[in-house]
Scaffold this motif. Structure first.
Motif, short mmCIF file in Angstrom:
data_model
loop_
_atom_site.label_atom_id
_atom_site.label_comp_id
_atom_site.label_asym_id
_atom_site.label_seq_id
_atom_site.Cartn_x
_atom_site.Cartn_y
_atom_site.Cartn_z
N PRO A 115 69.33 -35.06 -4.88
CA PRO A 115 69.72 -35.32 -3.50
C PRO A 115 69.10 -36.63 -3.00
CG PRO A 115 68.82 -33.09 -3.73
CD PRO A 115 68.61 -33.81 -5.04
N ALA A 116 69.79 -37.29 -2.07
CA ALA A 116 69.35 -38.60 -1.57
C ALA A 116 67.93 -38.56 -1.04
CB ALA A 116 70.32 -39.10 -0.51
N GLY A 117 67.57 -37.51 -0.31
CA GLY A 117 66.23 -37.41 0.26
C GLY A 117 65.15 -37.39 -0.81
N LEU A 118 65.39 -36.66 -1.87
CA LEU A 118 64.43 -36.59 -2.96
C LEU A 118 64.37 -37.92 -3.70
CD1 LEU A 118 62.40 -34.95 -4.55
CD2 LEU A 118 64.29 -33.98 -5.85
N ARG A 119 65.51 -38.55 -3.90
CA ARG A 119 65.52 -39.87 -4.55
C ARG A 119 64.71 -40.86 -3.75
NH1 ARG A 119 71.35 -39.38 -5.73
NH2 ARG A 119 71.55 -40.44 -3.75
N ASN A 120 64.84 -40.82 -2.41
CA ASN A 120 64.08 -41.72 -1.54
C ASN A 120 62.58 -41.48 -1.69
OD1 ASN A 120 66.40 -42.91 -0.60
ND2 ASN A 120 66.51 -41.62 1.22
N GLU A 121 62.17 -40.23 -1.76
CA GLU A 121 60.75 -39.90 -1.92
C GLU A 121 60.19 -40.38 -3.26
OE1 GLU A 121 59.48 -35.92 -1.01
OE2 GLU A 121 61.14 -35.70 0.43
N LEU A 122 61.03 -40.46 -4.25
CA LEU A 122 60.61 -40.86 -5.59
C LEU A 122 60.82 -42.35 -5.85
CD1 LEU A 122 62.00 -37.79 -7.54
CD2 LEU A 122 59.61 -38.26 -6.96
N GLU A 123 61.23 -43.09 -4.84
CA GLU A 123 61.50 -44.51 -5.00
C GLU A 123 60.28 -45.23 -5.58
OE1 GLU A 123 62.85 -48.28 -2.28
OE2 GLU A 123 63.52 -46.29 -1.71
N GLY A 124 60.53 -46.09 -6.55
CA GLY A 124 59.46 -46.83 -7.20
C GLY A 124 58.90 -46.12 -8.42
N LYS A 125 59.29 -44.89 -8.64
CA LYS A 125 58.85 -44.13 -9.81
C LYS A 125 59.97 -44.13 -10.85
CE LYS A 125 55.46 -41.39 -7.62
NZ LYS A 125 54.65 -42.42 -7.08
N GLU A 126 59.59 -44.12 -12.11
CA GLU A 126 60.59 -44.05 -13.17
C GLU A 126 61.14 -42.63 -13.25
OE1 GLU A 126 61.20 -44.89 -17.93
OE2 GLU A 126 59.18 -44.81 -17.12
N LEU A 127 62.45 -42.50 -13.14
CA LEU A 127 63.10 -41.20 -13.22
C LEU A 127 63.91 -41.11 -14.50
CD1 LEU A 127 64.47 -40.68 -9.60
CD2 LEU A 127 62.40 -39.75 -10.61
N LEU A 128 63.79 -40.00 -15.15
CA LEU A 128 64.61 -39.72 -16.32
C LEU A 128 65.48 -38.53 -15.94
CD1 LEU A 128 61.82 -40.03 -19.04
CD2 LEU A 128 63.46 -41.77 -18.32
N ASP A 129 66.62 -38.83 -15.40
CA ASP A 129 67.52 -37.81 -14.86
C ASP A 129 68.66 -37.57 -15.84
OD1 ASP A 129 68.93 -36.07 -13.26
OD2 ASP A 129 69.56 -37.57 -11.81
N PHE A 130 68.59 -36.46 -16.55
CA PHE A 130 69.61 -36.13 -17.53
C PHE A 130 70.36 -34.91 -17.03
CE2 PHE A 130 71.34 -34.62 -21.55
CZ PHE A 130 71.77 -35.81 -22.11
N GLY A 131 71.60 -35.09 -16.68
CA GLY A 131 72.38 -34.04 -16.03
C GLY A 131 72.82 -32.93 -16.96
N LEU A 132 73.06 -31.76 -16.35
CA LEU A 132 73.54 -30.59 -17.08
C LEU A 132 74.76 -30.04 -16.39
CD1 LEU A 132 73.27 -28.21 -19.11
CD2 LEU A 132 71.81 -27.09 -17.41
N GLY A 133 75.82 -29.88 -17.15
CA GLY A 133 77.01 -29.19 -16.68
C GLY A 133 77.19 -27.93 -17.52
N ILE A 134 77.84 -26.94 -16.97
CA ILE A 134 78.09 -25.70 -17.69
C ILE A 134 79.56 -25.65 -18.07
CG2 ILE A 134 77.96 -23.18 -17.59
CD1 ILE A 134 75.24 -24.65 -17.39
#
Length: 110
Positions: free
Chosen positions: A3-22
């Motif tokens: 979510p945008a709010g969480l992305r904003n809180e993590l700004e400046g940190k390296e994120l490894l976001d690997f999505g999962l679909g079912i």
């Protein structure tokens, strides 16, 4: 996928976001996401490793649930679907297991 709010809180940190679909009864492996037959962590872990082009996936501690436990069927189905994807040759248990769909090999054989 965050979510945008969480992305904003993590700004400046390296994120490894690997999505999962079912996708029922199917694995799909992609560079930034995967599809697994259920939301079991096992399926996600297998898909992440396969998407990352792992040469081998060594598993330990997958001895299985007690005989008659329905969760065994769920895990066996996951291994069968993984085998159908063609990636099973990269998967090996290095400890004893009751799962028929999980190949076993000594850790000393690598």
């Amino acid at each position: 996928m965050l979510p945008a709010g969480l992305r904003n809180e993590l700004e400046g940190k390296e994120l490894l976001d690997f999505g999962l679909g079912i996708t029922p009864d199917k694995f799909e492996f992609h560079e930034t996401h995967c599809n697994a037959p259920s939301s079991l962590v096992l399926g996600y872990a297998l898909a992440v490793a396969t998407s990352g082009k792992a040469g081998h996936i060594l598993m330990a501690g997958f001895d299985g649930y007690p005989e008659g436990d329905l969760r065994n069927q769920e895990v066996e189905a996951m291994f069968a679907t993984f085998a159908d994807s063609g990636a099973i040759e990269h998967l090996t248990s290095v400890t004893p297991t009751s799962y028929k769909g999980l190949p076993v090999r000594s850790i000393y054989g690598f």
